[in-house]
Design a protein around this motif. Structure first.
Motif, PDB file in Angstrom:
ATOM      1  N   CYS A 105      45.040  52.268  54.600  1.00  0.00           N
ATOM      2  CA  CYS A 105      44.188  51.121  54.944  1.00  0.00           C
ATOM      3  C   CYS A 105      42.960  51.119  54.044  1.00  0.00           C
ATOM      4  O   CYS A 105      43.062  50.791  52.874  1.00  0.00           O
ATOM      5  CB  CYS A 105      43.817  51.115  56.426  1.00  0.00           C
ATOM      6  SG  CYS A 105      43.380  52.724  57.116  1.00  0.00           S
ATOM      7  N   SER A 106      41.800  51.515  54.544  1.00  0.00           N
ATOM      8  CA  SER A 106      40.607  51.443  53.705  1.00  0.00           C
ATOM      9  C   SER A 106      39.580  52.490  54.113  1.00  0.00           C
ATOM     10  O   SER A 106      38.382  52.230  54.066  1.00  0.00           O
ATOM     11  CB  SER A 106      39.997  50.046  53.794  1.00  0.00           C
ATOM     12  OG  SER A 106      39.721  49.749  55.153  1.00  0.00           O
ATOM     13  N   CYS A 107      40.032  53.671  54.529  1.00  0.00           N
ATOM     14  CA  CYS A 107      39.105  54.728  54.947  1.00  0.00           C
ATOM     15  C   CYS A 107      38.173  55.065  53.796  1.00  0.00           C
ATOM     16  O   CYS A 107      38.596  55.173  52.641  1.00  0.00           O
ATOM     17  CB  CYS A 107      39.872  55.966  55.399  1.00  0.00           C
ATOM     18  SG  CYS A 107      40.905  55.622  56.839  1.00  0.00           S
ATOM     19  N   TYR A 108      36.908  55.262  54.135  1.00  0.00           N
ATOM     20  CA  TYR A 108      35.854  55.325  53.116  1.00  0.00           C
ATOM     21  C   TYR A 108      34.654  56.012  53.766  1.00  0.00           C
ATOM     22  O   TYR A 108      34.420  55.813  54.968  1.00  0.00           O
ATOM     23  CB  TYR A 108      35.534  53.872  52.750  1.00  0.00           C
ATOM     24  CG  TYR A 108      34.730  53.577  51.517  1.00  0.00           C
ATOM     25  CD1 TYR A 108      35.248  53.788  50.240  1.00  0.00           C
ATOM     26  CD2 TYR A 108      33.454  53.012  51.624  1.00  0.00           C
ATOM     27  CE1 TYR A 108      34.523  53.440  49.114  1.00  0.00           C
ATOM     28  CE2 TYR A 108      32.730  52.669  50.492  1.00  0.00           C
ATOM     29  CZ  TYR A 108      33.266  52.886  49.235  1.00  0.00           C
ATOM     30  OH  TYR A 108      32.549  52.537  48.117  1.00  0.00           O
ATOM     31  N   PRO A 109      33.884  56.784  53.014  1.00  0.00           N
ATOM     32  CA  PRO A 109      32.745  57.479  53.637  1.00  0.00           C
ATOM     33  C   PRO A 109      31.521  56.577  53.731  1.00  0.00           C
ATOM     34  O   PRO A 109      30.660  56.573  52.856  1.00  0.00           O
ATOM     35  CB  PRO A 109      32.515  58.654  52.676  1.00  0.00           C
ATOM     36  CG  PRO A 109      32.937  58.131  51.345  1.00  0.00           C
ATOM     37  CD  PRO A 109      34.038  57.148  51.597  1.00  0.00           C
ATOM     38  N   TRP A 110      31.437  55.799  54.788  1.00  0.00           N
ATOM     39  CA  TRP A 110      30.371  54.804  54.947  1.00  0.00           C
ATOM     40  C   TRP A 110      28.949  55.337  54.761  1.00  0.00           C
ATOM     41  O   TRP A 110      28.142  54.679  54.095  1.00  0.00           O
ATOM     42  CB  TRP A 110      30.476  54.117  56.313  1.00  0.00           C
ATOM     43  CG  TRP A 110      31.682  53.253  56.493  1.00  0.00           C
ATOM     44  CD1 TRP A 110      32.705  53.063  55.593  1.00  0.00           C
ATOM     45  CD2 TRP A 110      31.999  52.464  57.646  1.00  0.00           C
ATOM     46  NE1 TRP A 110      33.642  52.204  56.134  1.00  0.00           N
ATOM     47  CE2 TRP A 110      33.226  51.822  57.389  1.00  0.00           C
ATOM     48  CE3 TRP A 110      31.358  52.254  58.865  1.00  0.00           C
ATOM     49  CZ2 TRP A 110      33.826  50.972  58.321  1.00  0.00           C
ATOM     50  CZ3 TRP A 110      31.949  51.404  59.785  1.00  0.00           C
ATOM     51  CH2 TRP A 110      33.179  50.775  59.509  1.00  0.00           C
TER      52      TRP A 110
END
Ligand code: FE
Length: 199
Positions: A105-110
């Motif tokens: 999906c689009s997991c990302y370290p916000w």
């Protein structure tokens, strides 16, 4: 108060609903929301990551802690939060260049990079970067990784959010933190671009 854990998809749906409500009620315009998203994609978010990178470049003990446990090390700088509980920093070296993706999906370290750019969520990037990373970096980002440097692609998930610690460029000895900060780009922390040029 409910303590239900929500998936990123559920959160995204709620944000979308809230956004529609704000627009319909005239509280905000689409342009204002787009601008806020842009700020979190390109400005506020990545600047926090850049601070972490500069600290790692200038403090070897911090760098060791960052590579050992990124989420804990970031807390030392007051940086933490949603989607950042499980961050893993992968360090670029002379021999290895790292790139991140979330193939699912689009997991990302916000907390350190802000919101993911649209291309990061694009199925095209997600599929191609794992298959032919050098080609994608060259053709989509104009970024050539030398043949003698291994490219490693890290597939993020909601349990493991990777991001890249770029190498400190040669010729920056004695630079101030401000000068160094200006070199650290979002793309360098994703692994799809270089750090800024040393003038
Ligand atoms: Fe994901």
């Amino acid at each position: 108060m409910s303590s239900t854990v929500r998936t990123p998809e559920e959160i995204a749906a709620r944000v979308k609903a809230l956004e529609s409500m704000l627009i319909e009620s005239g509280v905000m315009t689409t342009q204002a929301i787009d601008r806020m998203v842009e700020i979190y994609e390109n400005e506020v978010g990545p600047q926090l990551g850049a601070q972490v990178v500069v600290r790692a470049w200038t403090d070897p003990a911090f760098k060791a802690r960052l590579v050992a446990d990124a989420s804990e090390a970031c807390k030392e700088l007051g940086i933490s939060g949603l989607q950042g509980e499980d961050m893993v920093v992968v360090e670029n070296t002379e021999a290895v260049h790292n790139v991140i993706v979330c193939t699912l999906c689009s997991c990302y370290p916000w907390p350190v990079l802000g919101l993911p750019p649209n291309w990061y969520k694009d199925p095209q990037y997600r599929a191609a970067i794992t298959r032919e990373p050098r080609k994608v970096l060259r053709e989509s980002f104009g970024f050539t990784v030398p043949d003698d440097v291994e490219v490693r692609v890290w597939d993020s998930s909601s349990e493991m959010r990777y991001w890249v610690l770029p190498q400190r460029p040669a010729g920056t000895e004695g630079w101030s933190d401000e000068q160094l900060l200006a070199l650290v780009t979002r793309d360098a922390m994703i692994g799809v671009g270089p750090v800024g040029a040393v003038a």
